[in-house]
Motif scaffolding. Structure first.
Motif, short mmCIF file in Angstrom:
data_model
loop_
_atom_site.label_atom_id
_atom_site.label_comp_id
_atom_site.label_asym_id
_atom_site.label_seq_id
_atom_site.Cartn_x
_atom_site.Cartn_y
_atom_site.Cartn_z
N SER A 44 20.36 -45.61 -105.43
CA SER A 44 20.85 -46.20 -104.18
C SER A 44 22.11 -45.52 -103.68
O SER A 44 22.41 -45.60 -102.48
CB SER A 44 21.11 -47.70 -104.38
OG SER A 44 19.91 -48.39 -104.63
N ILE A 45 22.84 -44.85 -104.56
CA ILE A 45 24.01 -44.08 -104.13
C ILE A 45 23.60 -43.03 -103.10
O ILE A 45 24.41 -42.60 -102.27
CB ILE A 45 24.71 -43.43 -105.35
CG1 ILE A 45 26.09 -42.89 -104.97
CG2 ILE A 45 23.84 -42.32 -105.96
CD1 ILE A 45 27.13 -43.94 -104.78
N GLY A 46 22.31 -42.63 -103.12
CA GLY A 46 21.82 -41.64 -102.17
C GLY A 46 21.75 -42.15 -100.75
O GLY A 46 21.58 -41.35 -99.82
N ASN A 47 21.84 -43.46 -100.54
CA ASN A 47 21.84 -43.99 -99.17
C ASN A 47 23.16 -43.73 -98.45
O ASN A 47 23.25 -43.92 -97.24
CB ASN A 47 21.57 -45.50 -99.18
CG ASN A 47 20.15 -45.84 -99.59
OD1 ASN A 47 19.91 -46.84 -100.24
ND2 ASN A 47 19.18 -45.00 -99.23
N PHE A 48 24.17 -43.31 -99.21
CA PHE A 48 25.46 -42.97 -98.62
C PHE A 48 25.57 -41.46 -98.46
O PHE A 48 25.06 -40.70 -99.28
CB PHE A 48 26.59 -43.45 -99.54
CG PHE A 48 26.63 -44.94 -99.77
CD1 PHE A 48 27.34 -45.77 -98.92
CD2 PHE A 48 25.93 -45.50 -100.83
CE1 PHE A 48 27.37 -47.14 -99.14
CE2 PHE A 48 25.96 -46.87 -101.05
CZ PHE A 48 26.68 -47.69 -100.19
N SER A 49 26.27 -41.03 -97.43
CA SER A 49 26.58 -39.61 -97.32
C SER A 49 27.49 -39.22 -98.48
O SER A 49 28.12 -40.10 -99.11
CB SER A 49 27.30 -39.33 -95.99
OG SER A 49 28.60 -39.90 -96.01
N PRO A 50 27.59 -37.95 -98.82
CA PRO A 50 28.47 -37.57 -99.93
C PRO A 50 29.90 -38.07 -99.78
O PRO A 50 30.52 -38.51 -100.76
CB PRO A 50 28.39 -36.04 -99.92
CG PRO A 50 27.00 -35.76 -99.41
CD PRO A 50 26.77 -36.81 -98.36
N SER A 51 30.45 -38.06 -98.57
CA SER A 51 31.81 -38.56 -98.38
C SER A 51 31.87 -40.07 -98.57
O SER A 51 32.83 -40.60 -99.14
CB SER A 51 32.33 -38.17 -96.99
OG SER A 51 31.55 -38.76 -95.97
N GLN A 52 30.85 -40.79 -98.10
CA GLN A 52 30.81 -42.24 -98.30
C GLN A 52 30.60 -42.57 -99.78
O GLN A 52 31.20 -43.52 -100.30
CB GLN A 52 29.67 -42.85 -97.48
CG GLN A 52 29.88 -42.80 -95.98
CD GLN A 52 28.64 -43.18 -95.21
OE1 GLN A 52 27.51 -43.00 -95.68
NE2 GLN A 52 28.81 -43.71 -94.01
#
Length: 318
Positions: free
Chosen positions: A158-166
């Motif tokens: 689920s961390i992949g739902n965020f952009s790398p900066s997010q």
């Protein structure tokens, strides 16, 4: 007696966020709104699909390496489960981790409470503190959460739902809440792989992912007072190689006039609403992200096909 829950009242902020996204160019809806009661059940079904191997690969990693993870983490942790859903993934680790407290966090309060109510009788010796919260913006823990040996559990990529900066900002919030070097994270990441494999996972032959995406519109209708008609929209998913992410969209199948109290927006046929990003990582790339957030990787485990990874990292000292 049902478990208590720390609540928040997000209605006005949710409506404002949704309408701001619908008026944006291009229009977008945050993927966290997939998970109403039906959305949660549809996602459970998606995890059983042959195209969506992510969940099975992760389960295989935990089955093979769970004991090694438990040895590295140590017993008695405060297990903080981000996006807990039905709590099944964390519960499968209870016999190995022996947590002293379980803190499931999810945006869907009713589903969360139902899940914890089913789980608590099976593990009566574990204190459970469900927290209904949108942690994507403001990760906060109530005072009832123990400070010692906090382990943030974030499986399923689920961390992949965020952009790398997010993602970096979220990891830094976790680090700040670890309150010492005995805290850490146990996190799952989907790894970069063949484009056809990635796209099939988000556009399955049975159409469950399409139903999951379209159900989002019904949820938005309830939250924001819009008048979406799902028959006017089509599910689309593709891998954006330049950005390293799978994107999901809803395309207008015809010209659509969307209305809500006091306002409206016109969508031309073929115009899209962006509903999800799912970033894919290399192990090296995600390790660097963890280090920038203030963590030191202690262990990493992958499935036989090198398609998924689970990483354990401790909060850096100082």
């Amino acid at each position: 007696m049902p478990p208590s829950v720390e609540t928040f009242d997000p209605q006005a902020a949710i409506r404002a966020e949704l309408l701001e996204g619908l008026l944006a160019e291009p229009a977008h809806i945050a993927s966290k709104y997939f998970y109403d009661a039906l959305g949660c059940k549809l996602f459970e079904a998606i995890c059983e699909l042959p195209e969506y191997a992510l969940t099975r690969n992760e389960a295989a990693i935990f089955a093979e390496h769970g004991a090694a993870m438990a040895r590295a983490i140590g017993p008695g942790c405060t297990l903080i489960d981000l996006g807990a859903g039905n709590c099944a993934k964390a519960a499968a680790l209870f016999p190995l981790l022996h947590p002293s407290q379980y803190v499931p966090i999810d945006i869907s309060q009713d589903f969360l409470l139902e899940s914890v109510a089913r789980l608590q009788p099976r593990f009566a010796h574990i204190e459970m503190t469900p927290v209904a919260q949108d942690f994507s913006e403001h990760l906060q823990l109530p005072a009832s959460v123990r400070e010692q040996h906090r382990l943030f559990f974030y499986p399923g990529s689920s961390i992949g739902n965020f952009s790398p900066s997010q993602a970096l900002a979220l990891l830094r919030r976790m680090r700040a809440l670890c309150l010492g070097s005995d805290g850490g994270v146990l996190i799952g990441i989907d790894l970069l792989k063949d484009k056809a494999v990635l796209e099939a996972a988000y556009d399955d032959a049975l159409g469950l992912t399409a139903a999951f995406n379209l159900n989002l519109l019904r949820h938005v209708n309830r939250l924001a007072g819009t008048d979406f008609d799902v028959k006017q929209w089509l599910h689309r998913a593709h891998f954006n190689a330049a950005l390293g992410r799978v994107e999901m969209h809803l395309l207008a199948a015809e010209d659509v006039r969307l209305s809500w109290p006091g306002q409206q927006r016109f969508f031309m046929s073929g115009e899209s609403i962006h509903t999800e990003n799912s970033y894919k990582y290399s192990i090296e790339g995600f390790t660097e992200l963890l280090q920038r957030a203030g963590f030191e990787v202690q262990g990493q485990w992958t499935d036989a096909d090198q398609g998924f990874a689970v990483i354990h990292a401790r909060a850096s000292a100082g």
